[in-house]
Motif scaffolding. Structure first.
Motif, short mmCIF file in Angstrom:
data_model
loop_
_atom_site.label_atom_id
_atom_site.label_comp_id
_atom_site.label_asym_id
_atom_site.label_seq_id
_atom_site.Cartn_x
_atom_site.Cartn_y
_atom_site.Cartn_z
N ASN A 264 -17.47 1.46 -39.88
CA ASN A 264 -16.88 2.49 -38.00
C ASN A 264 -17.63 3.80 -38.13
OD1 ASN A 264 -14.30 0.62 -37.67
ND2 ASN A 264 -14.70 0.55 -39.47
N ASN A 265 -18.15 4.20 -39.27
CA ASN A 265 -18.56 5.84 -39.08
C ASN A 265 -19.93 6.09 -38.62
OD1 ASN A 265 -15.99 6.40 -40.24
ND2 ASN A 265 -16.36 8.25 -40.98
N PHE A 266 -21.10 4.76 -39.00
CA PHE A 266 -21.98 5.05 -38.65
C PHE A 266 -23.01 3.84 -38.05
CE2 PHE A 266 -21.21 7.55 -42.80
CZ PHE A 266 -22.05 8.40 -42.80
N LEU A 267 -22.38 2.15 -38.95
CA LEU A 267 -23.37 1.34 -38.22
C LEU A 267 -22.75 1.44 -36.36
CD1 LEU A 267 -25.01 -1.73 -37.82
CD2 LEU A 267 -23.17 -2.23 -39.06
N ARG A 268 -21.41 1.12 -36.48
CA ARG A 268 -21.19 0.81 -35.30
C ARG A 268 -21.58 2.26 -34.12
NH1 ARG A 268 -15.58 -2.28 -36.91
NH2 ARG A 268 -16.38 -4.23 -37.41
N PRO A 269 -21.05 3.62 -34.77
CA PRO A 269 -21.66 4.91 -33.49
C PRO A 269 -23.49 4.30 -33.22
CG PRO A 269 -20.60 5.37 -35.02
CD PRO A 269 -20.19 3.94 -35.96
N LEU A 270 -23.86 3.90 -34.47
CA LEU A 270 -25.64 4.24 -33.92
C LEU A 270 -26.21 3.08 -32.98
CD1 LEU A 270 -26.76 4.93 -37.79
CD2 LEU A 270 -27.13 6.26 -35.40
N ARG A 271 -25.27 1.70 -33.06
CA ARG A 271 -25.45 0.53 -32.15
C ARG A 271 -25.18 1.21 -30.70
NH1 ARG A 271 -22.66 -4.59 -34.68
NH2 ARG A 271 -24.30 -5.14 -36.44
N MET A 272 -24.27 2.00 -30.55
CA MET A 272 -23.75 2.30 -29.10
C MET A 272 -25.11 3.82 -28.83
SD MET A 272 -21.51 1.11 -28.03
CE MET A 272 -20.29 2.35 -26.46
N ALA A 273 -25.99 4.22 -29.62
CA ALA A 273 -26.35 5.49 -29.67
C ALA A 273 -27.85 4.61 -28.78
CB ALA A 273 -26.71 6.70 -30.18
N ALA A 274 -27.89 3.59 -29.64
CA ALA A 274 -29.48 2.69 -28.95
C ALA A 274 -29.63 2.17 -28.12
CB ALA A 274 -29.15 1.76 -30.95
N SER A 275 -28.38 1.70 -27.81
CA SER A 275 -27.88 1.59 -25.93
C SER A 275 -28.00 2.52 -25.11
CB SER A 275 -26.92 0.40 -26.00
OG SER A 275 -27.04 -0.97 -27.22
N SER A 276 -28.13 3.82 -25.32
CA SER A 276 -28.01 4.67 -24.38
C SER A 276 -29.60 4.59 -23.94
CB SER A 276 -27.39 5.65 -24.95
OG SER A 276 -28.53 6.66 -26.20
N LYS A 277 -29.25 5.35 -22.52
CA LYS A 277 -30.39 5.60 -22.31
C LYS A 277 -31.73 6.38 -22.38
CE LYS A 277 -31.47 7.67 -17.24
NZ LYS A 277 -31.16 8.79 -15.86
N LYS A 278 -31.27 7.79 -23.61
CA LYS A 278 -32.05 7.87 -24.81
C LYS A 278 -32.16 7.73 -26.08
CE LYS A 278 -34.06 11.56 -21.11
NZ LYS A 278 -34.10 13.60 -20.76
N PRO A 279 -31.79 6.51 -26.60
CA PRO A 279 -31.97 5.89 -28.01
C PRO A 279 -32.16 6.99 -28.72
CG PRO A 279 -32.90 4.41 -26.93
CD PRO A 279 -32.82 5.41 -25.70
#
Length: 461
Positions: A264-279
């Motif tokens: 919850n503190n690393f895996l899921r936030p990093l998945r969201m960041a990888a889908s951002s406009k500037k990953p």
């Protein structure tokens, strides 16, 4: 860095971080320079049989390390100082570390506190895996002693059953005596229709005293039987077995919390960041770093809930069926262990991206992380299988041979030990190939011999 020892940057940074956080001994010391002319103050950290040194206590990477296996550490006399520096050098306390490696120069260290000097000497002298082997031998002796205790359980149980049967026979005899007295009392009442006389009153008093004495004797007999059982080896073994299960529940709760923080503190936030406009990181790198961490978390949440349900039915504790459910799904641990070194390499590569490094530090600064890094959370699943093996060893030591789940627990322990050996061999083989490839890439013209997977890495230097 100690001569003859070379590690890549990822290993040095990782081991240095562990030493800074978990070192058995840390502090500032002065070491003599290579030309034996100057002393330099460094921050030293002792981790198992490796001695790291840093420029300061806030340095994130070590300046070097020394392998202490087989070394000799002793106090050293203070050198004769010149008259101008006698007062300052008189306050210094010296000690040396002599290595058994060829061409390895003696390490000279000093500190201003005599107590600190003695503690450093004692810590370095005990920094050896041979001490662990000695402790393991002592534990094995204790384990064999516990097995001998378990062997006596049948005899003790038989004695307790015999005492209970004797008590039941005594109770039946007392019941028969009471029934006989009641019949006599009824006959007396039937034969005497007149008003009660003084003799009837005396008989009632006698019967009341007899009834009181029989009740007192019965209660004393049962009290003796219960006290004997409480003090018996069988009852003590059952108490220890319950304590092992309660400790296992606490350890499982802590492990599930660690996996929850990882996901919850690393895996899921990093998945969201990888889908951002500037990953700052790609989805492939996220999958390579975390692999099946989320699946491991779901598996242990189910295992933890089942363990809590078993505890709620105390004092009857049956655990074998939980391990029967867990064993077929442990192949996900093999995948995680195979991928562990590779995931750390990918993570180190991603940290070179400033945006990713800044984002990762923000996640690690959260309160529930308690100043632990992502690398630390990725390491926790590596030790879970050995922890289960130790728990099952303790549980079996306090489980009678005729216990209903003895065979199931023994089978679970053997399967976990087999899985642990397989994972250890696979990690060793993967690490051997990785080291050979790293050396081959260092050679300008390459080296075909190092590309042979049958070649075994011995040492580099």
């Amino acid at each position: 860095m100690q001569k003859g020892m070379r590690l890549n940057d990822g290993h040095v940074a990782h081991l240095g971080l562990l030493a800074k956080k978990d070192g058995a001994r840390r502090g500032y010391l002065s070491k003599r320079s290579a030309d034996n002319t100057k002393w330099h103050t460094k921050w030293f950290a002792l981790l198992q049989n490796m001695l790291f040194y840093f420029e300061t206590d806030s340095s994130s990477r070590p300046s070097g390390l020394y392998l202490l296996e087989g070394c000799v550490c002793d106090r050293a006399p203070s050198p004769k100082p010149p008259l101008s520096a006698k007062d300052s050098l008189a306050k210094q306390h010296y000690f040396t570390v002599n290595f058994n490696h060829e061409n390895q120069k003696t390490l000279e260290l000093r500190t201003e506190d005599a107590k600190d000097c003695d503690e450093w000497v004692a810590a370095i002298a005990h920094a050896s895996y041979r001490n662990l082997a000695t402790e393991h031998e002592a534990l094995m002796q204790k384990y064999l002693h516990l097995l001998q205790i378990v062997e006596t359980e049948k005899t003790v149980a038989k004695q307790l059953r015999q005492q209970i049967e004797d008590g039941e026979i005594e109770i039946e005899r007392l019941k028969a005596e009471i029934a006989s007295l009641l019949k006599d009392h009824e006959r007396i009442q039937a034969s005497q229709s007149s008003a009660p006389s003084d003799d009837d009153s005396d008989i009632k008093k006698i019967k009341k005293v007899q009834s009181f004495l029989r009740g007192w004797l019965c209660r004393r007999k049962w009290k003796t039987i219960i006290q004997d059982y409480i003090r018996s080896p069988h009852a003590d073994s059952m108490r220890k077995r319950n304590q092992v299960v309660f400790s296992m529940l606490e350890a499982e709760a802590e492990y599930v919390q660690q996996l929850h923080i990882l996901v919850n503190n690393f895996l899921r936030p990093l998945r969201m960041a990888a889908s951002s406009k500037k990953p700052p990181i790609t989805h492939d790198d996220v999958s390579s770093i975390f692999l099946n961490s989320e699946t491991i978390m779901f598996l242990h949440q189910i295992f933890y809930q089942g363990l809590k349900a078993r505890i709620s039915s105390w004092p009857t504790l049956v655990l074998a069926d939980l391990f029967d459910i867990l064993l077929p799904m442990l192949n996900i641990y093999q995948e995680f262990v195979r991928n562990h070194q590779y995931s750390l390499q990918i993570l180190a590569h991603c940290k070179q991206n400033r945006d990713f490094d800044k984002l990762l530090k923000h996640y690690e600064a959260k309160p529930d992380c308690e100043e632990r890094t992502l690398e630390t959370f990725l390491t926790y699943p590596m030790f879970q299988i050995p922890r289960y093996i130790l728990t099952l060893h303790e549980l079996l030591a306090h489980t009678p041979h005729e216990h209903v789940e003895r065979n199931s627990l023994d089978y679970a322990k053997s399967k976990l030990e087999e899985l642990s050996r397989i994972m250890h061999d696979e990690v060793s083989e993967t690490e051997n190939i990785r080291k050979n490839l790293a050396i081959e890439r260092m050679i300008i013209e390459g080296c075909e011999i190092l590309l042979d997977t049958s070649q075994t890495f011995v040492r580099q230097g």
